[in-house]
Design a protein around this motif. Structure first.
Motif, PDB file in Angstrom:
ATOM      1  N   ASP A 270      -0.244 -15.232  -5.001  1.00 15.76           N
ATOM      2  CA  ASP A 270      -0.767 -15.355  -6.367  1.00 15.76           C
ATOM      3  C   ASP A 270       0.117 -16.327  -7.137  1.00 15.76           C
ATOM      4  OD1 ASP A 270      -2.006 -14.751  -8.795  1.00 15.76           O
ATOM      5  OD2 ASP A 270      -1.200 -12.711  -8.943  1.00 15.76           O
TER       6      ASP A 270
ATOM      7  N   GLU B  44       5.200 -13.861 -13.987  1.00 13.41           N
ATOM      8  CA  GLU B  44       4.096 -14.641 -14.553  1.00 13.41           C
ATOM      9  C   GLU B  44       4.059 -14.552 -16.072  1.00 13.41           C
ATOM     10  OE1 GLU B  44       0.156 -12.798 -13.783  1.00 13.41           O
ATOM     11  OE2 GLU B  44       1.164 -11.627 -12.237  1.00 13.41           O
TER      12      GLU B  44
ATOM     13  N   THR C 290      -5.499 -16.726  -6.602  1.00 14.42           N
ATOM     14  CA  THR C 290      -4.997 -15.719  -5.655  1.00 14.42           C
ATOM     15  C   THR C 290      -5.870 -15.785  -4.415  1.00 14.42           C
ATOM     16  OG1 THR C 290      -4.519 -14.326  -7.563  1.00 14.42           O
ATOM     17  CG2 THR C 290      -4.286 -13.319  -5.386  1.00 14.42           C
TER      18      THR C 290
HETATM   19 CO    CO Z   1      -2.277 -14.611 -10.844  1.00 15.67          CO
END
Ligand code: CO
Ligand code: MF3
Ligand code: CO
Length: 292
Positions: free
Chosen positions: A147, A243, A138
Motif C-alpha cells: 500500500d 501515511e 494497494t
Molecule cells: Co493506501
C-alpha cells in the motif's frame, strides 16, 4: 532434544538433505517466542522472510503503478481515467486491486483531490491546472498486499498547494528516521505531529496507518500524532504503513454522502504520502520504495 546434522534427511519429510531444505528457514526459539507474544498481546503478525519477499514484490508493482500515474496526470484527465490506468496495469501484472469491493468501495484506487483527505472515489471530474491529487494504490500479488500513495501537482500550483504537499512529504520522511527496534509506535506520531504543527499545518486524527500483509488492514494501528516513548515497541519483522494526512487548516474531517469521501471540514487543502515499511534488525526498509 534431537540434533539434526546438515547432511541428514530433512525432518520436514521433503526427502532433501536438511542443509538443502529447512536448515536456513528455521526460526530461532527466541524469534518464535516474540512472534507468539506479539500475536497474543497485540494481534500483530510478525512477517517471515518469505512474507517479506511477497510484500516487496507487491510493493514494486504498487510503485510502478504510481509512477505510471505520475507520468500520465495532466489537466483534462478525469479521476476515472486514473482508475482505468491503475485497474488495467494491476490486472495485467497478475495482481488484484485491493480497494475494489473492499467494504463496498466501488473503484480500484482512491483519488483524492484538493480538500479531499482520503478515500476519494474516481469519477468523471476533470483535473484542472492547480489541483493537487493523491493517488492511493494497494495491490494484492500472490496473496500479499502493499500500500503506497503520493500526492501529485496538476500543472502549475499555488504556494499553498506546494506548502501542504511538501509538509506531507517531509512528515513521512521524518517519521521513517525513528523506525527502529526499541523505539515505539508513539515515536512515529510524535515526530510527524511535532514537525507538521511546527509548520502551521495540522495532523488528521480520524485516519491512521496500519499493519499490512496477507490482510489489507492488520494490527497495529499507527496514528500520525502522539507522544514520545509510548505505544507498542517496534520489533524486527513488523510491517506497517505510515501515511500522514496533513491539512493546511483544521485537522477535522467529514465524510460525504457517498459514505467514503473524507474532506476537510474547513475546506482547506489536504495532502498525503504513504509507504509500506518493514522494521529490520537495525532500522527499517521501505517495501514500496520511491524517493520522498
Ligand atoms: Co493506501
Ligand atoms: N489505501 C487506503 C489506506 O491507505 C485504504 C483504502 S480503503 C478503500 O489504508 F476501500 F477506500 F479503498
Ligand atoms: Co494504508
Amino acid at each position: 532434544m534431537i540434533h539434526i546434522n546438515r547432511n541428514d534427511p530433512c525432518p520436514c519429510g521433503s526427502g532433501l538433505k536438511y542443509k538443502k531444505c529447512c536448515m536456513n528457514k528455521m526460526t530461532s526459539y527466541s524469534e518464535r517466542q516474540l512472534s507468539e507474544q506479539y500475536f497474543r498481546k497485540y494481534r500483530i503478525k510478525l512477517k517471515t522472510p518469505e512474507d517479506i519477499v511477497g510484500i516487496k514484490e507487491a510493493g514494486k508493482l504498487v510503485v510502478d503503478t504510481l509512477k505510471l500515474c505520475e507520468a500520465s496526470i495532466k489537466p483534462g484527465m478525469t479521476t476515472d481515467e486514473i482508475n482505468t490506468l491503475v485497474h488495467e496495469y494491476t490486472i495485467s501484472h497478475g495482481a488484484v486491486p485491493a480497494p475494489l469491493n473492499y467494504h463496498g468501495f466501488p473503484k480500484s484506487v482512491c483519488t483524492s483531490v484538493n480538500d479531499v483527505i482520503c478515500h476519494g472515489i474516481p469519477c468523471d471530474r476533470k483535473l484542472v491546472e492547480g489541483d493537487i491529487v493523491n493517488v492511493d494504490v494497494t495491490s494484492i500479488l500472490h496473496g500479499y498486499h502493499a500500500d503506497a500513495n503520493m500526492t501529485f501537482f496538476v500543472g502549475e500550483c499555488s504556494d499553498d498547494a506546494k506548502k501542504i504537499v511538501n509538509v506531507a512529504r517531509e512528515s513521512l520522511k521524518r517519521a521513517l528516521t525513528v523506525v527502529k527496534p526499541g523505539n515505539r509506535i508513539g515515536d512515529i506520531g510524535y515526530t510527524i505531529q511535532e514537525y507538521a504543527e511546527g509548520q502551521g499545518c495540522s495532523v488528521v486524527r480520524d485516519y491512521i496507518g496500519h499493519g499490512i500483509g496477507r490482510g489489507f488492514h492488520e494490527a497495529p494501528e499507527v496514528p500520525h500524532y502522539g507522544r514520545k516513548n509510548t505505544g507498542i515497541e517496534l520489533v524486527p519483522g513488523m510491517v506497517f504503513t505510515i501515511e500522514p494526512m496533513i491539512n493546511l487548516g483544521e485537522p477535522y474531517s467529514r465524510v460525504l454522502s457517498d459514505n467514503w469521501t473524507a474532506v476537510t471540514t474547513d475546506g482547506s487543502l489536504s495532502a498525503q504520502f504513504e509507504q509500506t515499511i518493514l522494521v529490520t534488525d537495525t532500522g527499517y526498509e521501505v517495501l514500496t520504495p520511491y524517493d520522498l
